[in-house]
Scaffold this active site. Structure first.
Site, PDB file in Angstrom:
ATOM      1  N   ARG A 182       6.567 125.355  91.798  1.00 27.45           N
ATOM      2  CA  ARG A 182       5.334 125.898  92.369  1.00 27.45           C
ATOM      3  C   ARG A 182       4.834 125.203  93.662  1.00 27.45           C
ATOM      4  NH1 ARG A 182       1.676 126.062  87.626  1.00 27.45           N
ATOM      5  NH2 ARG A 182       3.644 126.822  86.820  1.00 27.45           N
ATOM      6  N   HIS A 183       5.358 124.153  94.318  1.00 23.94           N
ATOM      7  CA  HIS A 183       4.971 123.877  95.474  1.00 23.94           C
ATOM      8  C   HIS A 183       5.908 123.975  96.584  1.00 23.94           C
ATOM      9  CE1 HIS A 183       2.050 121.411  92.856  1.00 23.94           C
ATOM     10  NE2 HIS A 183       1.465 121.578  93.712  1.00 23.94           N
ATOM     11  N   ARG A 212       2.436 132.130  95.556  1.00 24.46           N
ATOM     12  CA  ARG A 212       2.195 132.257  94.123  1.00 24.46           C
ATOM     13  C   ARG A 212       1.659 133.612  93.655  1.00 24.46           C
ATOM     14  NH1 ARG A 212      -0.630 126.481  92.463  1.00 24.46           N
ATOM     15  NH2 ARG A 212       1.207 125.203  93.186  1.00 24.46           N
ATOM     16  N   GLU A 233       3.282 117.177 101.240  1.00 28.21           N
ATOM     17  CA  GLU A 233       3.173 116.853  99.866  1.00 28.21           C
ATOM     18  C   GLU A 233       4.535 116.497  99.356  1.00 28.21           C
ATOM     19  OE1 GLU A 233       0.992 119.670  98.107  1.00 28.21           O
ATOM     20  OE2 GLU A 233      -0.869 119.001  98.498  1.00 28.21           O
ATOM     21  N   SER A 274      -8.330 129.319  95.399  1.00 27.40           N
ATOM     22  CA  SER A 274      -9.442 128.379  95.033  1.00 27.40           C
ATOM     23  C   SER A 274     -10.469 128.719  96.345  1.00 27.40           C
ATOM     24  CB  SER A 274      -9.325 126.910  95.121  1.00 27.40           C
ATOM     25  OG  SER A 274      -8.647 126.544  96.618  1.00 27.40           O
ATOM     26  N   ARG A 280       1.657 121.424 104.484  1.00 23.76           N
ATOM     27  CA  ARG A 280       1.390 120.215 103.450  1.00 23.76           C
ATOM     28  C   ARG A 280       2.402 119.298 103.306  1.00 23.76           C
ATOM     29  NH1 ARG A 280      -3.496 121.881 100.425  1.00 23.76           N
ATOM     30  NH2 ARG A 280      -4.756 123.193 102.212  1.00 23.76           N
ATOM     31  N   GLU A 320      -2.334 128.206  89.144  1.00 26.55           N
ATOM     32  CA  GLU A 320      -3.470 128.365  90.153  1.00 26.55           C
ATOM     33  C   GLU A 320      -3.057 129.150  91.430  1.00 26.55           C
ATOM     34  OE1 GLU A 320      -5.451 125.886  93.505  1.00 26.55           O
ATOM     35  OE2 GLU A 320      -4.911 124.478  91.948  1.00 26.55           O
TER      36      GLU A 320
END
Length: 439
Positions: free
Chosen positions: A229-230, A413, A223, A365, A221, A362
């Site tokens: 946490r990323h 995670r 991002e 999902s 990703r 999180e």
């Protein structure tokens, strides 16, 4: 001079030495952790994958030549030791080894980039720059032994419950879910991208009759996050099930998490002690909160969260203070979920989507998926995407796509949950974020 391995081979790891083999000859291999020279006796702590073993060299029991060779050793050099096991109440594990031969396999330069004994603490960037040295610390290697056990447990659980492991492409021609968070690469004469998710491929598998599939693989990703946490490359545990809905796959997910925690607690006792974690096995089923409930809970604590918003970091922190352990958030607004998520037929503004949370984090999902071709095209258009970009994916929905559901679970995670780590970089051997591309 350092020596070759020759015909030397390790006979035991440190944890295999105890008073039941006192008097036996053993061959150990590892790194020089510490040296204490008291003149008439030298103590060397040898470190291997499983722990420390004390090599005790008294001048009265070994030759002057061997004592002199031991005295020249440097910390973190690689060493082979042949010797006799002897009981010692003061030594780690209650035994020590009296050396008969040593073989210096490789010397270590001095000074060291960081201290594996942890007497001198190092910042995270220093540790990551010299990760090969950082991982020599048992408090660090323990994280990856736990992660290995977790991944093994996940794979075994899914296989025992009828899942087939698949491998989907990581080089793709277009975005999985739309958006611009893609890493472009040159693919011969055209542009391609690193895969954001196996989502579209695992859904296509539902049209094949394989029914229950999983994949454990990297996703990418682009991002521009800079948080604890990323990361831009992580391992995703993905599951897809035909003839199932969100409740079915939520049940699979919570049972998998429950079983994995039990396995880690049983098999990683020493590693959990190394990182000072008391792992608790959660009760089943996990609590369920509806999105609308979460809005009310967060706002009641003075943090503003409007209906239709995704959870802000402040909202997650509040939830983490209220909810202890694992819980689901269900019935998310359709507009903030991907196009392939099934909306409620009576209330299309709501969807059959869920997140699995651990306190304020999180970790997964999932959702019931849209399996009707025309509704899927409508959802793609509604999110401002061009259905032509998804032609090959959409084709699998024309010739009999069954109802299906699935989820993705972040391996790193989940490892944070198991180990108590607060920074996701601690759970990756060589993390990739917006600033770090080496080592």
């Amino acid at each position: 001079m350092t020596d070759s391995l020759g015909n030397w081979r390790r006979t035991h790891y440190s944890k295999e030495l105890d008073d039941t083999i006192e008097g036996e000859s053993v061959t150990l291999m590892g790194w020089v952790h510490e040296i204490r020279d008291l003149g008439g006796i030298i103590f060397v702590l040898l470190r291997d994958r499983d722990g420390l073993i004390q090599i005790t060299a008294p001048s009265k029991k070994i030759s002057p030549e061997l004592l002199n060779d031991i005295r020249k050793l440097r910390k973190e050099s690689v060493l082979g030791v042949k010797g006799i096991v002897q009981g010692s109440s003061k030594a780690p594990g209650g035994v020590e080894v009296i050396p008969e031969e040593i073989k210096l396999l490789n010397n270590s330069e001095q000074p060291l980039p960081l201290d594996p004994t942890e007497k001198v603490k190092a910042e995270i960037d220093t540790r990551l720059d010299s990760r090969y040295m950082d991982l020599r610390k048992h408090s660090v290697s323990a994280i990856f032994k736990i992660k290995s056990t977790m991944l093994h447990s996940v794979r075994v659980y899914l296989e025992e419950n009828g899942f087939l492991e698949i491998n989907t492409p990581k080089l793709v021609g277009s975005a999985t879910e739309g958006g611009t968070e893609l890493f472009p690469i040159t693919y011969f004469e055209r542009e391609a991208f690193l895969g954001q998710s196996p989502q579209l491929y695992k859904q296509m598998m539902m049209a094949t009759g394989l029914d229950k599939v999983f994949e454990i693989a990297p996703i990418f990703r682009a991002e521009e996050h800079d948080t604890l946490r990323h990361l831009n490359e992580v391992i995703s545990i993905d599951v897809e099930v035909a003839f199932a809905d969100n409740e079915d796959v939520m049940s699979i997910l919570e049972k998998l998490v429950h079983n994995t925690i039990k396995e880690v607690k049983k098999k990683c006792k020493a590693e959990l002690e190394d990182i000072d974690v008391q792992l608790e096995v959660p009760e089943l089923p996990f609590p369920r909160l509806e999105y609308d409930e979460v809005i009310d809970m967060v706002n009641s604590k003075g943090v503003t969260l409007r209906h239709g918003d995704d959870l802000s970091r402040a909202a997650e922190k509040v939830l983490g203070e209220i909810m202890d352990g694992y819980y689901f958030i269900t019935n998310w607004p359709s507009d903030i979920k991907p196009f392939y998520v099934m909306p409620h037929p009576e209330e299309p503004e709501k969807s059959y989507a869920f997140d699995l949370m651990y306190k304020d984090l999180e970790i997964s999902s999932g959702a019931t998926r849209v399996h009707q071709h025309d509704l899927l095209v409508e959802r793609i258009k509604k999110q401002g995407l061009n259905p032509d970009s998804f032609q090959r994916y959409l084709a699998s929905f024309v010739y009999g796509m069954p109802p299906h559901a699935g989820w993705g679970l972040g391996a790193e995670r989940f490892t944070m949950c198991l180990t108590g780590m607060k920074n996701i970089r601690e759970t990756v051997l060589f993390p990739r974020d917006r600033r770090r591309l080496a080592p």
